[in-house]
Design an enzyme around this catalytic site. Structure first.
Site, mmCIF file in Angstrom:
data_model
loop_
_atom_site.group_PDB
_atom_site.id
_atom_site.type_symbol
_atom_site.label_atom_id
_atom_site.label_comp_id
_atom_site.label_asym_id
_atom_site.label_seq_id
_atom_site.Cartn_x
_atom_site.Cartn_y
_atom_site.Cartn_z
ATOM 1 N N LYS A 68 0.503 -0.761 0.026
ATOM 2 C CA LYS A 68 -0.132 0.091 0.033
ATOM 3 C C LYS A 68 1.123 1.149 -0.312
ATOM 4 C CE LYS A 68 -4.546 1.594 0.397
ATOM 5 N NZ LYS A 68 -4.032 3.081 -0.151
ATOM 6 N N LYS A 92 5.362 2.137 7.957
ATOM 7 C CA LYS A 92 4.007 2.831 8.506
ATOM 8 C C LYS A 92 2.687 2.337 8.686
ATOM 9 C CE LYS A 92 3.566 6.034 6.590
ATOM 10 N NZ LYS A 92 4.010 7.781 5.210
ATOM 11 N N LYS A 104 5.671 2.152 -3.202
ATOM 12 C CA LYS A 104 5.263 4.004 -3.571
ATOM 13 C C LYS A 104 5.569 3.869 -4.836
ATOM 14 C CE LYS A 104 4.824 7.475 -1.217
ATOM 15 N NZ LYS A 104 4.000 7.725 -0.273
ATOM 16 N N THR A 188 -5.010 12.532 6.406
ATOM 17 C CA THR A 188 -3.809 12.692 7.398
ATOM 18 C C THR A 188 -3.188 13.912 8.427
ATOM 19 O OG1 THR A 188 -3.163 11.756 4.898
ATOM 20 C CG2 THR A 188 -1.043 12.870 6.535
ATOM 21 N N ASN A 219 -2.191 19.071 1.034
ATOM 22 C CA ASN A 219 -3.256 18.158 1.592
ATOM 23 C C ASN A 219 -3.322 18.064 3.824
ATOM 24 O OD1 ASN A 219 -4.250 15.814 2.406
ATOM 25 N ND2 ASN A 219 -5.214 15.996 0.913
ATOM 26 N N SER A 356 -7.219 5.353 4.442
ATOM 27 C CA SER A 356 -7.217 4.666 2.992
ATOM 28 C C SER A 356 -7.399 3.117 3.216
ATOM 29 C CB SER A 356 -5.661 4.664 2.774
ATOM 30 O OG SER A 356 -6.145 5.449 1.565
HETATM 31 P P1 NAD Z 1 0.322 18.270 -1.498
HETATM 32 O O1 NAD Z 1 0.702 18.208 -3.213
HETATM 33 O O2 NAD Z 1 -1.108 18.546 -1.326
HETATM 34 O O3 NAD Z 1 1.281 19.077 -0.773
HETATM 35 C C1 NAD Z 1 2.699 19.372 -0.751
HETATM 36 C C2 NAD Z 1 2.789 20.877 -0.202
HETATM 37 O O4 NAD Z 1 4.103 21.315 0.245
HETATM 38 C C3 NAD Z 1 2.044 22.349 -1.082
HETATM 39 O O5 NAD Z 1 1.792 23.557 -0.682
HETATM 40 C C4 NAD Z 1 3.607 22.778 -2.022
HETATM 41 O O6 NAD Z 1 3.951 23.923 -2.725
HETATM 42 C C5 NAD Z 1 4.664 22.385 -0.593
HETATM 43 N N1 NAD Z 1 5.529 22.468 -0.742
HETATM 44 C C6 NAD Z 1 6.950 21.809 -2.106
HETATM 45 N N2 NAD Z 1 7.763 22.047 -1.867
HETATM 46 C C7 NAD Z 1 8.086 23.056 -0.818
HETATM 47 C C8 NAD Z 1 9.804 23.223 -0.328
HETATM 48 N N3 NAD Z 1 10.672 23.621 -1.014
HETATM 49 N N4 NAD Z 1 9.227 24.273 0.805
HETATM 50 C C9 NAD Z 1 7.986 24.076 1.767
HETATM 51 N N5 NAD Z 1 6.852 23.874 0.539
HETATM 52 C C10 NAD Z 1 6.502 23.236 -0.291
HETATM 53 O O7 NAD Z 1 0.509 16.814 -1.263
HETATM 54 P P2 NAD Z 1 0.802 16.617 0.314
HETATM 55 O O8 NAD Z 1 -0.864 15.622 0.138
HETATM 56 O O9 NAD Z 1 -0.008 17.616 1.527
HETATM 57 O O10 NAD Z 1 1.757 15.441 1.056
HETATM 58 C C11 NAD Z 1 2.910 16.783 1.488
HETATM 59 C C12 NAD Z 1 3.676 15.685 2.651
HETATM 60 O O11 NAD Z 1 2.876 14.642 3.109
HETATM 61 C C13 NAD Z 1 4.564 14.269 1.982
HETATM 62 O O12 NAD Z 1 6.309 14.583 2.002
HETATM 63 C C14 NAD Z 1 3.959 13.305 1.594
HETATM 64 O O13 NAD Z 1 4.998 12.442 0.997
HETATM 65 C C15 NAD Z 1 3.184 13.518 2.933
HETATM 66 N N6 NAD Z 1 2.137 13.159 3.138
HETATM 67 C C16 NAD Z 1 0.577 12.643 2.558
HETATM 68 C C17 NAD Z 1 -0.294 11.910 2.586
HETATM 69 C C18 NAD Z 1 -1.449 12.010 1.777
HETATM 70 O O14 NAD Z 1 -2.079 11.490 2.071
HETATM 71 N N7 NAD Z 1 -1.740 13.871 1.294
HETATM 72 C C19 NAD Z 1 -0.174 11.097 3.341
HETATM 73 C C20 NAD Z 1 1.069 10.441 3.672
HETATM 74 C C21 NAD Z 1 1.856 11.530 3.799
#
Ligand code: NAD
Length: 428
Positions: A68, A92, A104, A188, A219, A356
């Site tokens: 997953k 995780k 992934k 999340t 997100n 999920s």
């Molecule tokens: P997303 O695409 O919704 O948002 C990413 C955010 O990070 C955006 O606001 C972008 O502008 C910003 N960003 C990108 N580069 C940057 C930088 N150098 N400095 C500061 N901000 C920056 O992605 P997300 O889903 O929110 O994921 C963010 C993190 O959370 C990732 O590491 C992802 O693996 C992790 N994550 C997300 C989920 C999920 O369900 N969405 C679940 C587990 C982990």
């Protein structure tokens, strides 16, 4: 600069191995991923030309169930990154006790440069390329950085077309009319919020004006900022890839979020003399945000944001890793020496994969739960596993990261060893 992300990820595991009694067999099996797929995805662009994108899908370990893990669309996607993310997913899922292994996927692309038509063709093309290697009982993708429910819907549709049967359980994070779960969009951040509350309540610091800075306003980060703001925390800074904003008295997060949603661009919230309705603030860089003197720092963007070069400048009391891998192993050591409490990604952001899992269960039983039911189940699980991690850290006098690995490693090894270990084979 940090070295290979995957080498760093394995260092985290090595620390936990010192505190467990798992078999040599299990350690051997966890050294490298089960399978790696690299694909070329040809996409017809709107101007008629054909462009090829590189995609990956890595299945790290499936001892506890189907693999997953999300799919990332980002220009910096590499096999090293996808492998590390699949490794973290393995632990995780186990830290939350979910019946999954870790996987992934990623495509090396800047989705902001594609039209919607091109994005749809790329999303469908990626699934067509990996369709033989995924499935509800094999490997179940989900959203990650720069992928969203719309993309998950296209992907589920493409898989169903290829297999000639409606298969919602092949992917999670779908829009609700296509079999998505209530609450997945905020899961999340909500999971992270329950974990933060559990930790800070024990330390007598919950809400009551505790100050927070959040790096990344997507997100995960934007919803976490809003939940904390609504719970009474003072969120003094947020940022995205273009930079950040700061107000020591606190930002009005719902207004910042509304503004971002209406413009679809966080850059529009910067007060550059034109549209700006989010109140007083000063512009700061992402580097400055990480070094603010706040109680709580939440990296919620990408990996390797706190590395050996800047870890010494971090002044926060707590770091809650909502992003995957934001703190490098060298930085971890520096933060430990400086007394910063770091709560690891594999616990903090596990709310996403947990809901999920609930989505996958609902797809398979064909029955759907209310938002409150999902939230209650998530809260129960997050609080329980956070308390388990706190207990192990206390009992074994290890970091919270090592404690989370000890917990998950035990569960993974149990599943591996239930199929037989060296001891069983050598028994006279
Ligand atoms: P997303 O695409 O919704 O948002 C990413 C955010 O990070 C955006 O606001 C972008 O502008 C910003 N960003 C990108 N580069 C940057 C930088 N150098 N400095 C500061 N901000 C920056 O992605 P997300 O889903 O929110 O994921 C963010 C993190 O959370 C990732 O590491 C992802 O693996 C992790 N994550 C997300 C989920 C999920 O369900 N969405 C679940 C587990 C982990």
């Amino acid at each position: 600069m940090a070295g290979s992300l995957f080498d760093g990820a394995k260092q985290q595991l090595a620390k936990a191995l010192k505190h467990t009694k798992i078999s040599e067999d299990s350690i051997e099996r966890l050294r490298s991923p089960k399978s790696i797929i690299q694909v070329s995805i040809p996409v017809r662009m709107d101007n008629g030309s054909l462009k090829t994108f590189t995609g990956y899908r890595v299945r790290y370990d499936d001892s506890r169930g189907p693999t997953k893990g999300g799919i990332r669309f980002h220009p910096n996607v590499t096999l090293d990154e996808v492998t590390s993310l699949s490794f973290w997913m393995t632990f995780k899922c186990a830290v939350m006790g979910l019946p999954y292994g870790g996987g992934k996927g990623g495509v090396c692309v800047n989705p902001k440069e594609l039209s919607m038509f091109e994005l749809e063709r790329l999303s469908r093309g990626y699934i067509a390329a990996i369709a033989d290697f995924i499935g509800p009982d094999v490997d179940v993708p989900a959203p990650d950085v720069y992928t969203n429910p719309l993309i998950m819907g296209w992907m589920m549709d493409e898989y169903s077309l290829i297999k000639r049967k409606h298969t919602p359980a092949v992917i999670t994070g779908k829009p609700i009319p296509l079999g998505g779960s209530q609450g997945r969009d905020v899961a999340t951040a909500l999971g992270g919020f329950y974990c933060i509350q559990t930790v800070l309540e024990k330390d007598g610091l919950a809400a009551n004006g505790a100050t927070v800075a959040v790096q990344g306003f997507g997100n995960a980060g934007s919803v976490a900022a809003e939940l904390l703001h609504n719970a009474g925390y003072t969120v003094v800074a947020v940022s995205d890839s273009k930079g950040g904003i700061y107000n020591p008295k606190g930002l009005d997060i719902p207004s910042v979020k509304r503004h971002k949603e209406s413009t679809r661009k966080l850059e529009a919230i910067y007060c550059d003399g034109s549209v700006c309705d989010i109140g007083e603030h000063e512009d700061i860089t992402n580097e400055q945000l990480l070094e603010l003197g706040v109680d709580v720092l939440i990296p919620a963007a990408l990996e390797n944001q706190i590395v050996k070069e800047n870890a010494g400048a971090v002044k926060a009391k707590y770091i809650f890793e909502l992003a995957n891998g934001p703190v490098s192993p060298e930085a971890d050591e520096i933060l430990k020496t400086n007394g910063v409490k770091v709560f690891p990604d594999i616990l903090l952001n596990a709310g996403g994969v947990t809901v999920s899992y609930y989505e996958w269960v609902q797809n398979r039983i064909g029955m759907y739960w209310s938002a409150d039911e999902v939230k209650d189940k998530l809260r129960g699980r997050m609080v329980e596993e956070t308390e388990n991690v706190l207990r192990i850290a206390h009992d074994k006098q290890v970091s919270f990261r090592t404690a989370a690995y000890i917990l998950s490693l035990g569960r993974i090894a149990e599943a591996m060893e239930a199929k037989g270990s060296k001891q069983d084979y050598l028994r006279k």
